[in-house]
Write a protein that holds these residues in place. Structure first.
Motif, PDB file in Angstrom:
ATOM      1  N   THR A  97       0.839  -1.201   0.000  1.00 43.01           N
ATOM      2  CA  THR A  97       0.000   0.000   0.000  1.00 43.01           C
ATOM      3  C   THR A  97       0.871   1.246   0.000  1.00 43.01           C
ATOM      4  O   THR A  97       1.877   1.302   0.725  1.00 43.01           O
ATOM      5  N   ILE A  98       0.498   2.261  -0.803  1.00 40.21           N
ATOM      6  CA  ILE A  98       1.075   3.589  -0.680  1.00 40.21           C
ATOM      7  C   ILE A  98      -0.057   4.587  -0.515  1.00 40.21           C
ATOM      8  O   ILE A  98      -1.102   4.460  -1.139  1.00 40.21           O
ATOM      9  N   TYR A  99       0.153   5.565   0.375  1.00 39.37           N
ATOM     10  CA  TYR A  99      -0.883   6.558   0.644  1.00 39.37           C
ATOM     11  C   TYR A  99      -0.196   7.780   1.230  1.00 39.37           C
ATOM     12  O   TYR A  99       0.579   7.659   2.200  1.00 39.37           O
ATOM     13  N   ALA A 100      -0.450   8.959   0.659  1.00 36.85           N
ATOM     14  CA  ALA A 100       0.224  10.172   1.129  1.00 36.85           C
ATOM     15  C   ALA A 100      -0.651  11.396   0.907  1.00 36.85           C
ATOM     16  O   ALA A 100      -1.476  11.445  -0.018  1.00 36.85           O
ATOM     17  N   ASP A 101      -0.455  12.376   1.771  1.00 33.10           N
ATOM     18  CA  ASP A 101      -1.100  13.693   1.707  1.00 33.10           C
ATOM     19  C   ASP A 101      -0.027  14.697   1.283  1.00 33.10           C
ATOM     20  O   ASP A 101       0.979  14.869   1.982  1.00 33.10           O
ATOM     21  N   ILE A 102      -0.230  15.358   0.133  1.00 34.05           N
ATOM     22  CA  ILE A 102       0.788  16.232  -0.442  1.00 34.05           C
ATOM     23  C   ILE A 102       0.266  17.663  -0.476  1.00 34.05           C
ATOM     24  O   ILE A 102      -0.708  17.965  -1.182  1.00 34.05           O
ATOM     25  N   ALA A 103       0.894  18.549   0.293  1.00 36.54           N
ATOM     26  CA  ALA A 103       0.543  19.968   0.288  1.00 36.54           C
ATOM     27  C   ALA A 103       1.599  20.733  -0.506  1.00 36.54           C
ATOM     28  O   ALA A 103       2.795  20.639  -0.206  1.00 36.54           O
ATOM     29  N   LEU A 104       1.145  21.479  -1.515  1.00 34.35           N
ATOM     30  CA  LEU A 104       2.048  22.225  -2.397  1.00 34.35           C
ATOM     31  C   LEU A 104       1.787  23.717  -2.272  1.00 34.35           C
ATOM     32  O   LEU A 104       0.647  24.178  -2.439  1.00 34.35           O
ATOM     33  N   GLU A 105       2.825  24.482  -1.978  1.00 34.33           N
ATOM     34  CA  GLU A 105       2.727  25.932  -2.024  1.00 34.33           C
ATOM     35  C   GLU A 105       2.858  26.396  -3.470  1.00 34.33           C
ATOM     36  O   GLU A 105       3.278  25.627  -4.346  1.00 34.33           O
ATOM     37  N   PRO A 106       2.475  27.648  -3.766  1.00 35.90           N
ATOM     38  CA  PRO A 106       2.585  28.131  -5.140  1.00 35.90           C
ATOM     39  C   PRO A 106       4.003  27.948  -5.703  1.00 35.90           C
ATOM     40  O   PRO A 106       4.992  28.304  -5.067  1.00 35.90           O
ATOM     41  N   GLY A 107       4.070  27.345  -6.881  1.00 38.83           N
ATOM     42  CA  GLY A 107       5.345  27.143  -7.564  1.00 38.83           C
ATOM     43  C   GLY A 107       6.075  25.871  -7.203  1.00 38.83           C
ATOM     44  O   GLY A 107       7.116  25.569  -7.786  1.00 38.83           O
ATOM     45  N   ALA A 108       5.555  25.080  -6.269  1.00 39.63           N
ATOM     46  CA  ALA A 108       6.249  23.877  -5.806  1.00 39.63           C
ATOM     47  C   ALA A 108       5.883  22.662  -6.663  1.00 39.63           C
ATOM     48  O   ALA A 108       4.854  22.627  -7.345  1.00 39.63           O
ATOM     49  N   SER A 109       6.731  21.636  -6.594  1.00 41.02           N
ATOM     50  CA  SER A 109       6.481  20.396  -7.326  1.00 41.02           C
ATOM     51  C   SER A 109       7.024  19.214  -6.549  1.00 41.02           C
ATOM     52  O   SER A 109       7.880  19.371  -5.678  1.00 41.02           O
TER      53      SER A 109
END
Length: 299
Positions: A176-188
């Motif tokens: 299993t893979i599971y993640a919460d990804i928060a990106l600020e403007p311009g991020a990758s």
């Protein structure tokens, strides 16, 4: 083009539950699972009335695990093992039904007094046939115990499995893979190709995958073996989920999941006959078995 790296885009079925909406992208008529994930619900975001809240009365599950993850608000979980656990944003509630469990989910009293916030993701995970009938269990993993990967403009919390060189302590019964990804403007952030099946879900804000804009509340199932880059110009929040492909299908009816249809028939009979255990502290109410469930049933 999106088709170069996306195998399917799944649009949600939206249910208005009175005060808040649930957007369900799995199961879908075009696809039933992504790795072990067979239900994928986004709850809210919503600000409920003062004195109100969610009240999901006691109901049963078999042969699956439920995973609750919040962006905002709180939920009080009680189950037939005697568990009472409050979940807050960034933590995980993992409930393994195994041979059978009953639980309820309600807004805590202190949240009701202020008018509860509710925003998060709830998923169901199938279990391999060899462990479908294990003893039921509950596991709470605090936010502080989950690894967080930080890079310029990126904060990614690994909820289950191993990603970006970090491994969550949350129990898994299949890859299993599971993640919460928060990106600020311009991020990758890179989305690698390691898992058999993977999907990206834009929960809020804005993001692109390989330069192609993503629509909110759609589950984008990636082609096997394709690496991609998730990027945001204005800021966004996305979920990455997936894992090992299951070789055999799962049957779903109401809250019951199993590799065997006859097991679901038996669970329906047992719930109607009041043979499941009660939830201590929440014994006075329950959800009756429906004639026709409002959840998707398949096959």
């Amino acid at each position: 083009m999106l088709d170069d790296f996306v195998e399917q885009m799944l649009t949600p079925v939206t249910h208005d539950l009175g005060g808040f909406k649930v957007h369900r992208t799995l199961p879908h008529k075009a696809r039933t699972m992504v790795g072990p994930f067979l239900f994928f619900d986004q709850m809210g975001p919503a600000h409920l009335e003062v004195g109100g809240g969610i009240d999901v009365r006691p109901h049963p599950h078999i042969n699956l695990s439920t995973v609750t993850y919040l962006f905002d608000g709180a939920i009080l979980h009680r189950d037939s093992l005697g568990t009472e656990a409050r979940i807050a944003p960034g933590a995980v509630n993992l409930m393994t039904a195994g041979r059978g469990i009953v639980h309820s989910e309600r807004s805590p009293g202190d949240e009701r007094a202020a008018g509860p916030m509710l925003s998060g993701i709830q998923t169901w995970l199938a279990m391999p046939e060899t462990v479908e009938e294990i003893d039921p269990a509950f596991e709470h993993v605090a936010a502080a115990r989950l690894p967080v990967i930080e890079a310029p403009g990126v904060r990614a919390r690994v909820i289950m499995g191993s990603l970006w060189g970090a491994t969550a302590p949350t129990t898994t019964h299949a890859g299993t893979i599971y993640a919460d990804i928060a990106l600020e403007p311009g991020a990758s952030v890179p989305i690698d190709a390691a898992a058999d099946e993977r999907a990206v879900y834009l929960a809020m804000g804005e993001a692109t995958l390989e330069g192609v804009p993503l629509e909110p509340r759609r589950l984008y199932v990636l082609r096997p073996g394709i690496a991609a880059t998730l990027r945001s110009v204005r800021g966004g929040r996305a979920m990455l989920c997936g894992g090992d492909a299951f070789a055999t299908p799962r049957h779903v009816w109401w809250n019951f999941v199993s590799s065997r249809r006859e097991r679901i028939v038996e669970a329906k009979r047992a719930w109607a006959a009041s043979e499941f255990p009660k939830v201590p502290g929440d014994e006075k109410e329950w959800i009756d078995i429906p004639d026709v469930p409002n959840t998707v049933s398949y096959p």
